[in-house]
Design an enzyme around this catalytic site. Structure first.
Site, PDB file in Angstrom:
ATOM      1  CG  HIS A   1      -0.956   3.816  -5.033  1.00 10.98           C
ATOM      2  ND1 HIS A   1      -0.866   3.281  -3.773  1.00 10.98           N
ATOM      3  CD2 HIS A   1      -1.594   2.883  -5.793  1.00 10.98           C
ATOM      4  CE1 HIS A   1      -1.417   2.077  -3.766  1.00 10.98           C
ATOM      5  NE2 HIS A   1      -1.873   1.809  -4.978  1.00 10.98           N
ATOM      6  CD  GLU A   2      -2.851   3.225  -9.480  1.00  8.87           C
ATOM      7  OE1 GLU A   2      -2.422   2.136  -9.912  1.00  8.87           O
ATOM      8  OE2 GLU A   2      -3.721   3.295  -8.597  1.00  8.87           O
TER       9      GLU A   2
ATOM     10  CB  CYS B   1       7.242   2.372   4.202  1.00 10.61           C
ATOM     11  SG  CYS B   1       7.253   0.763   3.382  1.00 10.61           S
TER      12      CYS B   1
ATOM     13  CB  CYS C   1       3.841   3.057   2.768  1.00 10.16           C
ATOM     14  SG  CYS C   1       4.620   2.471   1.230  1.00 10.16           S
TER      15      CYS C   1
ATOM     16  CG  HIS D   1       0.483  -0.717  -8.404  1.00  8.11           C
ATOM     17  ND1 HIS D   1       0.638  -1.752  -7.520  1.00  8.11           N
ATOM     18  CD2 HIS D   1      -0.580   0.004  -7.953  1.00  8.11           C
ATOM     19  CE1 HIS D   1      -0.289  -1.658  -6.564  1.00  8.11           C
ATOM     20  NE2 HIS D   1      -1.042  -0.604  -6.807  1.00  8.11           N
TER      21      HIS D   1
ATOM     22  CG  HIS E   1      -2.044  -2.496  -2.697  1.00 10.98           C
ATOM     23  ND1 HIS E   1      -3.282  -2.907  -3.099  1.00 10.98           N
ATOM     24  CD2 HIS E   1      -1.742  -1.405  -3.456  1.00 10.98           C
ATOM     25  CE1 HIS E   1      -3.706  -2.102  -4.068  1.00 10.98           C
ATOM     26  NE2 HIS E   1      -2.794  -1.197  -4.306  1.00 10.98           N
TER      27      HIS E   1
HETATM   28 ZN   LIG Z   1      -2.707   0.134  -5.788  1.00 16.01          ZN
HETATM   29 ZN   LIG Z   2       5.523   0.474   1.895  1.00 16.47          ZN
END
Ligand SMILES: [Zn+2]
Ligand SMILES: [Zn+2]
Length: 175
Positions: free
Chosen positions: A131-132, A166, A147, A135, A141
Site C-alpha cells: 500500500h505505502e 484494482c 484494492c 503511494h 486512496h
Molecule cells: Zn494510504
Molecule cells: Zn484501486
C-alpha cells in the site's frame, strides 16, 4: 533510474518480517527489493506526550542520500507511530516520493484482542508495504474495497483488502 527498492529495519525488527515484506514487493510489483542493514530508530522522533513515534518527522529523518543506489526506501519499525491528525498510523509515505514507513506494532493483535498467527501478521505487514509503495508510485486512496490502495483505518480493513491493485489503480502504475 532503474527501480531498486530497499527495505530497512529501523531499530529492532524481526528479520523474517523484513524478508517477507521484501519478497512480497518483488512478487507483486516485479521489482528487486533488498533487505538493508538495520539503522537505529532516531529517539528524537519519539513524542513524549503521545508516547509514540511521529511518523512525519521520522520519514524526514530518512535521507535518501544515505541509501545510495536505491530508488525507493521502505522503513519498518516495531514501535507505534502517529501523525498529528490521527491517533495512530499503520504506515506513512511521501506521495509520489521515495520514502515510506510501516509499523508492525498494531499487527500483532486482532480486533477482538486475540493473537493472530505469525503468517497473518506477516500478511498484514506485506499489505502495508504494498500500500505505502503504491503511494510512492503516486497512487492515491481507492474506493474499491478489493484494492490494496483502499484505506485501512482498523485491523479488519487490513485483513479484508487483497494483495493486489484494482484494475484502475494498476493502469495508473508507471510502466
Ligand atoms: Zn494510504
Ligand atoms: Zn484501486
Amino acid at each position: 533510474m532503474k527501480e531498486l527498492i530497499g527495505v530497512v529495519p529501523l531499530g529492532e525488527v524481526p528479520t523474517l518480517a523484513i524478508e517477507v515484506v521484501a519478497a512480497n514487493i518483488t512478487a507483486y510489483y516485479k521489482l528487486p527489493a533488498d533487505v538493508l542493514p538495520m539503522r537505529p530508530l532516531p529517539e528524537s522522533t519519539f513524542d513524549e506526550a503521545r508516547l509514540k513515534y511521529n511518523a512525519g518527522i521520522l520519514i524526514n529523518k530518512l535521507d535518501m542520500l544515505d541509501f545510495d543506489g536505491y530508488s525507493k526506501i521502505v522503513g519498518v519499525i516495531s514501535r507505534d507511530m502517529f501523525i498529528p491528525i490521527f491517533n495512530f498510523v499503520y504506515g506513512q509515505a511521501v506521495q509520489g516520493g521515495s520514502l515510506a514507513l510501516i509499523s508492525l506494532f498494531r499487527l500483532n493483535r486482532n480486533a477482538d484482542g486475540s493473537t493472530p498467527s505469525t503468517s497473518l501478521v506477516f500478511e498484514r505487514a506485506a499489505k502495508l508495504a504494498l500500500h505505502e509503495l503504491g503511494h510512492l508510485f503516486n497512487l492515491f486512496h481507492c474506493n474499491e474495497p478489493k484494492c490494496i490502495m483502499h484505506f485501512s483505518g482498523v485491523i479488519e480493513d487490513l485483513n479484508k483488502i487483497p494483495f493486489y491493485l484494482c484494475r484502475d489503480c494498476a493502469r495508473r502504475l508507471p510502466r
